[in-house]
Enzyme design. Structure first.
Site, PDB file in Angstrom:
ATOM      1  N   GLY A  33       7.446  19.245 -23.566  1.00  0.00           N
ATOM      2  CA  GLY A  33       7.522  17.825 -23.898  1.00  0.00           C
ATOM      3  C   GLY A  33       6.168  17.227 -24.205  1.00  0.00           C
ATOM      4  N   HIS A  39       3.035  20.106 -32.162  1.00  0.00           N
ATOM      5  CA  HIS A  39       4.427  20.559 -32.005  1.00  0.00           C
ATOM      6  C   HIS A  39       5.201  20.317 -33.302  1.00  0.00           C
ATOM      7  CE1 HIS A  39       3.697  19.638 -27.574  1.00  0.00           C
ATOM      8  NE2 HIS A  39       4.070  20.892 -27.573  1.00  0.00           N
ATOM      9  N   GLY A 150       1.941  27.990 -30.711  1.00  0.00           N
ATOM     10  CA  GLY A 150       0.641  27.636 -31.283  1.00  0.00           C
ATOM     11  C   GLY A 150      -0.440  28.628 -30.871  1.00  0.00           C
ATOM     12  N   ASP A 153      -2.964  28.388 -27.579  1.00  0.00           N
ATOM     13  CA  ASP A 153      -2.763  29.129 -26.329  1.00  0.00           C
ATOM     14  C   ASP A 153      -2.692  30.612 -26.680  1.00  0.00           C
ATOM     15  OD1 ASP A 153      -2.430  26.859 -24.472  1.00  0.00           O
ATOM     16  OD2 ASP A 153      -0.778  26.387 -25.796  1.00  0.00           O
TER      17      ASP A 153
HETATM   18  O1  PAF Z   1       2.902  26.237 -24.232  1.00  0.00           O
HETATM   19  C1  PAF Z   1       3.758  25.622 -23.560  1.00  0.00           C
HETATM   20  O2  PAF Z   1       4.020  24.442 -23.773  1.00  0.00           O
HETATM   21  C2  PAF Z   1       4.462  26.347 -22.425  1.00  0.00           C
HETATM   22  O3  PAF Z   1       3.625  27.249 -21.814  1.00  0.00           O
HETATM   23  C3  PAF Z   1       5.768  27.021 -22.878  1.00  0.00           C
HETATM   24  C4  PAF Z   1       5.509  28.114 -23.893  1.00  0.00           C
HETATM   25  C5  PAF Z   1       6.709  25.986 -23.450  1.00  0.00           C
HETATM   26  C6  PAF Z   1       6.462  27.669 -21.673  1.00  0.00           C
HETATM   27  O4  PAF Z   1       6.772  26.741 -20.696  1.00  0.00           O
END
Ligand code: PAF
Length: 279
Positions: A33, A39, A150, A153
């Site tokens: 979220g 996103h 992305g 990370d």
């Molecule tokens: O990158 C994220 O937002 C979280 O680590 C993910 C991949 C949604 C897992 O909870």
């Protein structure tokens, strides 16, 4: 497709998908979220490549090694849903914890090795175990064909690729470019926690990464790392690590490695930020 829909359990999402013969490819964008332009870029890419895009919103307690961090994680579901509403072909899935982690949990566990011992693995013990588990279960229950993550990370991406390889889930993992603001700061849900002056200060992260990217072709890695650390420390953020590694194994970078990446984690006041550039 009819109007925007939100599903609160996997069963109703599956029934919806099965009722639409026009949907044969489902893409998933897993999120916690606090959606931002980064996103949205994953969602746009997924929309180009699939008939339906499921955006999951689940703040996964298993991946937080620090209770305060979990409590403070930004939660703005109304805002998230109004952002998603603008896209035709997108549905939201906001599952309960008991749905993501049922008593009969399908996750077999995997070995993370080096990935769990260095950088994020070292500083956030248990974090990647929690990420691998939640992503496995989301992919397993939603049965998506492609999943979008992305590159910001990047270590998480390697963990997820390893998890998919080991568990043989039939899904393609699609890495997507990091989206940055004008100062170079990588977009992140945690940026919501920054003040205006924090924002300005945080631009030292990308300045330092860019310095490394430019210098690494001309100087020895240790020399570049030392100079980059000095540059970073001329700003006000507190450095946790600045490391040059191989983006697949996370072993130390050696000169000429075409899979090199420089990763930084730092605190801007109490907000932990991470970023990286490929070398
Ligand atoms: O990158 C994220 O937002 C979280 O680590 C993910 C991949 C949604 C897992 O909870």
């Amino acid at each position: 497709m009819t109007g925007f829909q939100t599903f609160y359990d996997f069963g109703s999402l599956q029934r919806f998908i099965s009722s639409k013969p026009s949907i044969s490819n489902v893409g998933i964008v897993p999120t916690m979220g606090a959606l931002h332009v980064g996103h949205l870029s994953l969602i746009k890419r997924a929309l180009n490549e699939n008939d339906l895009v499921v955006v999951t919103i689940f703040v996964n307690p298993k991946q937080f090694n620090n209770r305060k961090d979990l409590e403070n994680y930004p939660r703005v579901p109304e805002n998230d849903l109004s952002l998603l509403r603008q896209y035709q072909g997108v549905v939201a899935c906001i599952p309960e914890e008991s749905d993501v982690y049922p008593k009969l949990d399908p996750y077999p566990g995997i070995t993370l090795g080096m990935l769990d011992r260095v950088l994020e693995g070292q500083y956030r013990p248990g974090h990647f175990k929690g990420v691998a588990h939640v992503v496995h279960n989301l992919l397993y229950f939603i049965k998506a064909k492609r999943a979008y993550f992305g590159l910001k990370d990047i270590q998480q991406l390697s963990v997820i690729k390893r998890m998919v390889d080991e568990t043989r889930l039939p899904v393609s993992i699609i890495p997507c470019e990091t989206v940055r603001d004008d100062s170079g700061l990588a977009l992140s849900s945690r940026n919501l926690l920054l003040t205006e002056s924090d924002y300005t200060a945080a631009s030292i992260i990308f300045k330092t990464l860019d310095f490394v990217r430019k210098k690494i072709k001309k100087e020895q890695p240790e020399v570049v790392k030392k100079k980059a650390t000095e540059l970073f420390n001329s700003g006000s953020l507190k450095l946790e690590y600045l490391e040059l590694v191989n983006k697949n194994t996370f072993e130390p970078y050696t000169t000429g490695d075409v899979n090199g990446v420089c990763c930084i984690a730092a605190y801007c006041n109490n907000v932990r930020l991470i970023d990286n550039v490929l070398l």
